[in-house]
Scaffold this active site. Structure first.
Site, PDB file in Angstrom:
ATOM      1  N   SER A 135      34.967  45.741  37.316  1.00 18.50           N
ATOM      2  CA  SER A 135      36.391  45.514  37.543  1.00 18.50           C
ATOM      3  C   SER A 135      36.565  45.268  39.032  1.00 18.50           C
ATOM      4  O   SER A 135      36.233  46.143  39.845  1.00 18.50           O
ATOM      5  CB  SER A 135      37.153  46.757  37.087  1.00 18.50           C
ATOM      6  OG  SER A 135      38.518  46.648  37.402  1.00 18.50           O
ATOM      7  N   LYS A 161      35.769  41.292  35.532  1.00 18.15           N
ATOM      8  CA  LYS A 161      37.202  41.484  35.268  1.00 18.15           C
ATOM      9  C   LYS A 161      37.931  41.455  36.597  1.00 18.15           C
ATOM     10  O   LYS A 161      37.552  42.148  37.537  1.00 18.15           O
ATOM     11  CB  LYS A 161      37.386  42.826  34.554  1.00 18.15           C
ATOM     12  CG  LYS A 161      38.767  43.441  34.610  1.00 18.15           C
ATOM     13  CD  LYS A 161      38.851  44.647  33.680  1.00 18.15           C
ATOM     14  CE  LYS A 161      39.675  45.767  34.272  1.00 18.15           C
ATOM     15  NZ  LYS A 161      39.670  46.979  33.406  1.00 18.15           N
ATOM     16  N   LYS A 163      41.386  42.108  38.584  1.00 20.97           N
ATOM     17  CA  LYS A 163      42.706  42.723  38.566  1.00 20.97           C
ATOM     18  C   LYS A 163      43.710  41.664  39.004  1.00 20.97           C
ATOM     19  O   LYS A 163      43.422  40.872  39.914  1.00 20.97           O
ATOM     20  CB  LYS A 163      42.736  43.916  39.531  1.00 20.97           C
ATOM     21  CG  LYS A 163      41.925  45.104  39.033  1.00 20.97           C
ATOM     22  CD  LYS A 163      42.604  45.727  37.819  1.00 20.97           C
ATOM     23  CE  LYS A 163      42.004  47.084  37.496  1.00 20.97           C
ATOM     24  NZ  LYS A 163      42.668  47.699  36.336  1.00 20.97           N
ATOM     25  N   ASP A 188      43.021  41.963  34.198  1.00 21.78           N
ATOM     26  CA  ASP A 188      43.740  43.198  33.853  1.00 21.78           C
ATOM     27  C   ASP A 188      44.990  43.295  34.720  1.00 21.78           C
ATOM     28  O   ASP A 188      44.905  43.386  35.942  1.00 21.78           O
ATOM     29  CB  ASP A 188      42.818  44.404  34.096  1.00 21.78           C
ATOM     30  CG  ASP A 188      43.435  45.723  33.625  1.00 21.78           C
ATOM     31  OD1 ASP A 188      44.589  45.723  33.152  1.00 21.78           O
ATOM     32  OD2 ASP A 188      42.749  46.766  33.732  1.00 21.78           O
ATOM     33  N   GLU A 213      44.019  41.960  29.757  1.00 17.50           N
ATOM     34  CA  GLU A 213      44.212  43.384  29.479  1.00 17.50           C
ATOM     35  C   GLU A 213      45.606  43.837  29.906  1.00 17.50           C
ATOM     36  O   GLU A 213      46.037  43.550  31.023  1.00 17.50           O
ATOM     37  CB  GLU A 213      43.125  44.152  30.253  1.00 17.50           C
ATOM     38  CG  GLU A 213      43.006  45.620  29.923  1.00 17.50           C
ATOM     39  CD  GLU A 213      41.841  46.270  30.690  1.00 17.50           C
ATOM     40  OE1 GLU A 213      40.923  45.543  31.123  1.00 17.50           O
ATOM     41  OE2 GLU A 213      41.869  47.497  30.858  1.00 17.50           O
ATOM     42  N   ASP A 238      45.008  48.709  26.863  1.00 17.81           N
ATOM     43  CA  ASP A 238      44.415  49.861  27.557  1.00 17.81           C
ATOM     44  C   ASP A 238      45.475  50.968  27.531  1.00 17.81           C
ATOM     45  O   ASP A 238      45.508  51.792  26.596  1.00 17.81           O
ATOM     46  CB  ASP A 238      44.028  49.433  28.988  1.00 17.81           C
ATOM     47  CG  ASP A 238      43.527  50.573  29.873  1.00 17.81           C
ATOM     48  OD1 ASP A 238      43.518  51.721  29.438  1.00 17.81           O
ATOM     49  OD2 ASP A 238      43.144  50.307  31.041  1.00 17.81           O
ATOM     50  N   LYS A 262      39.257  54.515  26.608  1.00 21.69           N
ATOM     51  CA  LYS A 262      39.006  55.402  27.745  1.00 21.69           C
ATOM     52  C   LYS A 262      39.086  56.816  27.219  1.00 21.69           C
ATOM     53  O   LYS A 262      40.107  57.219  26.660  1.00 21.69           O
ATOM     54  CB  LYS A 262      40.047  55.202  28.847  1.00 21.69           C
ATOM     55  CG  LYS A 262      39.833  53.933  29.659  1.00 21.69           C
ATOM     56  CD  LYS A 262      40.867  53.800  30.751  1.00 21.69           C
ATOM     57  CE  LYS A 262      40.613  52.536  31.562  1.00 21.69           C
ATOM     58  NZ  LYS A 262      41.789  52.178  32.376  1.00 21.69           N
ATOM     59  N   GLY A 290      36.923  52.314  32.599  1.00 27.96           N
ATOM     60  CA  GLY A 290      36.572  53.265  33.659  1.00 27.96           C
ATOM     61  C   GLY A 290      37.806  53.682  34.427  1.00 27.96           C
ATOM     62  O   GLY A 290      38.836  53.005  34.372  1.00 27.96           O
TER      63      GLY A 290
HETATM   64  O1  OSB Z   1      43.151  49.693  34.133  1.00 25.74           O
HETATM   65  O2  OSB Z   1      41.073  49.732  33.807  1.00 25.74           O
HETATM   66  C1  OSB Z   1      42.042  50.057  34.494  1.00 25.74           C
HETATM   67  C2  OSB Z   1      40.846  51.939  37.609  1.00 25.74           C
HETATM   68  C3  OSB Z   1      41.848  52.875  37.737  1.00 25.74           C
HETATM   69  C4  OSB Z   1      42.889  52.858  36.855  1.00 25.74           C
HETATM   70  C5  OSB Z   1      42.951  51.906  35.838  1.00 25.74           C
HETATM   71  C6  OSB Z   1      41.935  50.981  35.685  1.00 25.74           C
HETATM   72  C7  OSB Z   1      40.890  50.978  36.603  1.00 25.74           C
HETATM   73  C8  OSB Z   1      39.820  50.001  36.606  1.00 25.74           C
HETATM   74  C9  OSB Z   1      38.528  50.388  37.298  1.00 25.74           C
HETATM   75  O3  OSB Z   1      39.926  48.877  36.176  1.00 25.74           O
HETATM   76  C10 OSB Z   1      37.443  50.630  36.357  1.00 25.74           C
HETATM   77  C11 OSB Z   1      36.281  51.286  37.055  1.00 25.74           C
HETATM   78  O4  OSB Z   1      35.511  50.562  37.688  1.00 25.74           O
HETATM   79  O5  OSB Z   1      36.130  52.526  36.975  1.00 25.74           O
HETATM   80 MG    MG Z   2      42.951  48.535  32.357  1.00 23.92          MG
END
Ligand code: OSB
Ligand code: MG
Length: 374
Positions: A135, A161, A163, A188, A213, A238, A262, A290
């Site tokens: 991510s 992915k 953001k 995402d 996402e 999510d 998650k 994550g």
């Molecule tokens: O939406 O997946 C998410 C991190 C913190 C809060 C929400 C998200 C995320 C990530 C990071 O996308 C995922 C990771 O590398 O741990």
């Molecule tokens: Mg997410």
């Protein structure tokens, strides 16, 4: 099992680099750990609550309070026949799933050690290796995103992915797709768009992403269902999926075609397995998300990802992407094929560096089981 002692701790650990999403930027993590002692063994769980109530209602502080005053005392009060009984033990407490998950997962971690089996096997896992993605947070320039993508692809990661948020989307996707036309790509939004942005979201289709996402509200199924009808790209939920019933509702309403599982968000391994199972029955693929975890949460994510329906690369990546030094050994590493090997040893398969944990601890509480002297 008869639980003897539960230790709650908060650790502070800086990330090696800031992580920015549509809801904010994290530079230092406050990590809440549950350490449970029973029958001479120690199980660990990590709470995935954030520093602020931006991803979900929970925070490190709400989780701390609820674990200390409600959940840990309930767990220490009786015998826990099986970790799968934890949701029932915590049943009176409404919500606070990340707090519940930290304790429940520590009990699973303990049970695997007691049974002398890998945690992955206890959860029902079938994979030797899990496919991994990354991510990539919002950056200050497109050049920086390109450099990140290049580095992670070179490291072997199978899916990128990005953001995104309004103003940080089409330009970024265009640049990445022009340079890497065929990589597995997703984005995402963490709820950054509104239903009135449907036309704009339709323009994401040309990037042929695996999924988008959580484009809309964190508590919504209906508008995601309306949006999914207008998109070629699959929606992955999510934030909206809190439990098995939510997964059922979302799938029946066709609010998404992929689910991010998650373990903290759904309240622990029992519910994570239940979400996995309903998706599996409906032939909907899942992947493991994550939450910037340390090695304890990361080891648990690796074990969960070994279940059969975790067919898509997860956001479970190497310890070194987050921490100068992780609190487990060995650290989680990813092969050049973009895979993490699932441990075959008893329990979580990664040792907790207790001295390092102690050094990083900024507060600690102890909950002891009552000794009934009759
Ligand atoms: O939406 O997946 C998410 C991190 C913190 C809060 C929400 C998200 C995320 C990530 C990071 O996308 C995922 C990771 O590398 O741990
Ligand atoms: Mg997410």
């Amino acid at each position: 099992m008869k639980i003897e002692t539960i230790f709650l701790r908060e650790l502070r650990i800086p990330l090696i680099r800031p992580f920015e999403t549509s809801f904010g930027c994290t530079t230092e993590r406050r990590i809440l750990l549950a350490e449970i002692r029973a029958e001479g063994l120690t199980g660990w769980g990590e709470c995935t609550a954030g520093e602020h109530p931006y991803f979900s209602e929970e925070t490190v502080d709400t989780a701390w309070t609820v674990m200390l005053t409600e959940l840990a005392p309930s767990l220490a009060a009786g015998d826990v026949a099986h970790p799968g009984k934890c949701p029932q033990i915590f049943g009176r407490v409404r919500g606070h799933r990340m707090a519940k998950g930290a304790l429940e997962n520590a009990v699973w971690d303990l049970q695997a050690q007691m049974d002398d089996v890998p945690l992955a096997r206890l959860l029902g896992g079938v994979r030797d290796v899990i496919p991994c993605g990354v991510s990539i947070g919002i950056q200050s320039s497109i050049e920086l995103v390109m450099a990140e993508v290049e580095k992670e692809l070179a490291a072997g990661y199978q899916r990128i992915k990005l953001k995104c948020k309004p103003g940080w989307d089409l330009e970024v996707f265009t640049a990445v797709r022009e340079r890497w036309p065929s990589i597995m790509l997703s984005c995402d939004a963490n709820s950054a768009y509104r239903f009135r942005d449907s036309k704009h979201l339709q323009s994401f289709d040309k990037f042929e992403m695996l999924m988008i996402e959580q484009p809309l509200w964190a508590d919504d199924f209906y508008f995601h269902s309306m949006l999914q009808k207008q998109l070629q790209t699959s929606i992955c939920l999510d934030e909206s999926i809190r439990n098995r019933r939510d997964a059922l509702a979302a799938l029946d309403m066709e609010s998404c075609r992929i689910i991010n599982v998650k373990v903290g968000r759904v309240g622990g391994f029992s519910e994570a397995i239940a979400v996995h199972n309903v998706a599996h029955e409906r032939r909907i693929p899942v992947w493991c998300g994550g939450m910037l975890e340390t090695g304890i949460g990361r080891a648990h994510n690796v074990a969960l990802s070994s279940l059969e329906n975790f067919t898509l690369p997860g956001d479970v990546s190497a310890s070194s992407r987050y921490w100068a030094e992780d609190i487990i050994e060995p650290e989680v590493t990813v092969s050049s094929a973009g895979e993490i090997r699932v441990p075959e040893t008893s329990g979580r398969g990664f040792e907790v560096k207790t001295e390092l944990v102690e050094r990083l601890t900024v507060r600690k509480e102890t909950i002891r089981a009552l000794e009934l002297v009759l």
